[in-house]
Design a protein around this motif. Structure first.
Motif, PDB file in Angstrom:
ATOM      1  N   LYS A  65      32.856 143.052 -22.135  1.00 51.70           N
ATOM      2  CA  LYS A  65      33.360 142.535 -20.862  1.00 51.70           C
ATOM      3  C   LYS A  65      34.870 142.407 -20.879  1.00 51.70           C
ATOM      4  O   LYS A  65      35.547 142.658 -19.878  1.00 51.70           O
ATOM      5  CB  LYS A  65      32.706 141.185 -20.573  1.00 51.70           C
ATOM      6  N   MET A  68      36.241 145.857 -20.341  1.00 48.35           N
ATOM      7  CA  MET A  68      36.085 146.259 -18.944  1.00 48.35           C
ATOM      8  C   MET A  68      37.137 145.605 -18.062  1.00 48.35           C
ATOM      9  O   MET A  68      37.700 146.238 -17.155  1.00 48.35           O
ATOM     10  CB  MET A  68      34.684 145.877 -18.445  1.00 48.35           C
ATOM     11  N   LEU A 157      34.370 150.291 -10.374  1.00 44.70           N
ATOM     12  CA  LEU A 157      34.487 149.376 -11.509  1.00 44.70           C
ATOM     13  C   LEU A 157      34.393 147.928 -11.042  1.00 44.70           C
ATOM     14  O   LEU A 157      33.725 147.098 -11.673  1.00 44.70           O
ATOM     15  CB  LEU A 157      35.812 149.612 -12.236  1.00 44.70           C
ATOM     16  N   LEU A 161      31.696 145.028 -12.143  1.00 45.72           N
ATOM     17  CA  LEU A 161      32.152 143.771 -12.718  1.00 45.72           C
ATOM     18  C   LEU A 161      31.647 142.554 -11.948  1.00 45.72           C
ATOM     19  O   LEU A 161      31.179 141.583 -12.534  1.00 45.72           O
ATOM     20  CB  LEU A 161      33.686 143.737 -12.763  1.00 45.72           C
TER      21      LEU A 161
END
Length: 320
Positions: A65, A68, A157, A161
């Motif tokens: 995470k 990302m 993205l 998320l």
């Protein structure tokens, strides 16, 4: 927890673009009003403030995470900087982003993603279909809309998320952070008066030390709630250093108007009860009234005794 019973996980990003080659980014993460962590502006590493966050997310998942999030920051920074340079947007400027997700009591959820330029909201991202929507009809809104619309990978993205990962992570955080979310601190209220002029009296109700944030503070005049108006003003809720909150409510009245006033506080930590704090002047008036009545009673008693004695004197003389 909000009044509707929903719980929100929020990520706040502030990026300052000094020029085309220098930019600084800061970030914070909140579960409701609990600060979970912050973003290191030098290397974009995440610093965790609550120990139970580490227990909620396994180290391997947390690393994924974090990577990302770094990819997202790199993309959004590049897109905005490139677009600003090509279109002659004047430096410096600040871009703010508020994103996250909200879970409702029926277990449904909503993700959100908002952009602001120099403090004004300009865009939002519809995370269900990946489309950008202008928040206002301005040149800067349409400019950023044109820039971001060409980069579908950024919206994809963001969708992963905040529309998927955010909800899953919040479910884990809620299990481990339940004690922090259910924390309750009782409010402490004091009432005092200020006199800005001889013709005006300001009654101040200061409430502090309470948690969680939602609270209700009202003034009562002779037991009836004072309605909103120019004479009544309440401050915003402000944080204390000990992670509790405070506020003030001020009511303007006329000196010696003959009414009694009290500040009423309702808060989750009080349950069904209310905290009622009267203005001290009403107690002074009560004590003063009691004193005057007692003096009047004593004076009346003295008069009666003297009158009785005066009436009895001629009778005693006749008997003698």
């Amino acid at each position: 927890m909000s009044p509707t019973g929903s719980i929100t996980l929020r990520l706040l990003q502030i990026s300052t673009f000094q020029n085309s080659s220098f930019m600084g980014t800061e970030g914070l993460c909140f579960l409701e009003d609990i600060e979970l962590g912050s973003l290191d502006k030098h290397n974009w590493n995440i610093h965790i403030y609550q120990p139970w966050v580490h227990a909620a997310l396994p180290p391997g998942d947390w690393k994924v995470k974090e990577e990302m999030l770094k990819i997202y920051l790199q993309k959004v920074t590049y897109v905005i900087n490139e677009g600003a340079t090509e279109n002659g947007v004047p430096y410096p400027f600040v871009v703010q982003c508020r994103a996250g997700c909200e879970i409702y009591p029926n277990r449904t959820s909503r993700a959100f993603f908002y952009f602001a330029y120099n403090g004004q909201g300009i865009l939002s991202l519809d995370l269900d279909n990946g489309t950008w929507i202008p928040s206002q009809d301005t040149n800067i809104s349409w400019y950023f809309l044109g820039v971001l619309r060409n980069y579908t990978s950024l919206s994809e993205l963001a969708e992963v998320l905040f529309n998927e990962t955010c909800v899953d992570d919040m479910e884990l955080l809620l299990r481990h952070g339940q004690a922090a979310l259910e924390r309750q601190e009782l409010p402490v209220a004091t009432v005092f008066a200020r006199t800005p002029s001889p013709a005006q009296l300001l009654l101040v109700c200061r409430v502090t030390g309470f948690y969680p944030r939602p609270i209700s503070v009202a003034w009562l005049r002779d037991g009836q709630e004072v309605p909103p108006g120019p004479a009544l003003s309440t401050s915003s809720i402000l944080p204390n250093a000990d992670l509790t909150y405070q506020l003030r409510s001020i009511l303007a009245v006329s000196p010696r108007d003959g009414h009694s006033y009290a500040c009423r506080v309702r808060h989750r930590s009080l349950g069904t009860r209310s905290l009622l704090v009267p203005w001290g002047h009403s107690e002074v008036v009560l004590i003063a009234g009691l004193g005057a009545g007692l003096l009047a009673a004593v004076a009346m008693a003295v008069i009666v005794v003297l009158w009785v004695q005066r009436c009895r004197k001629p009778q005693q003389m006749e008997e003698s």
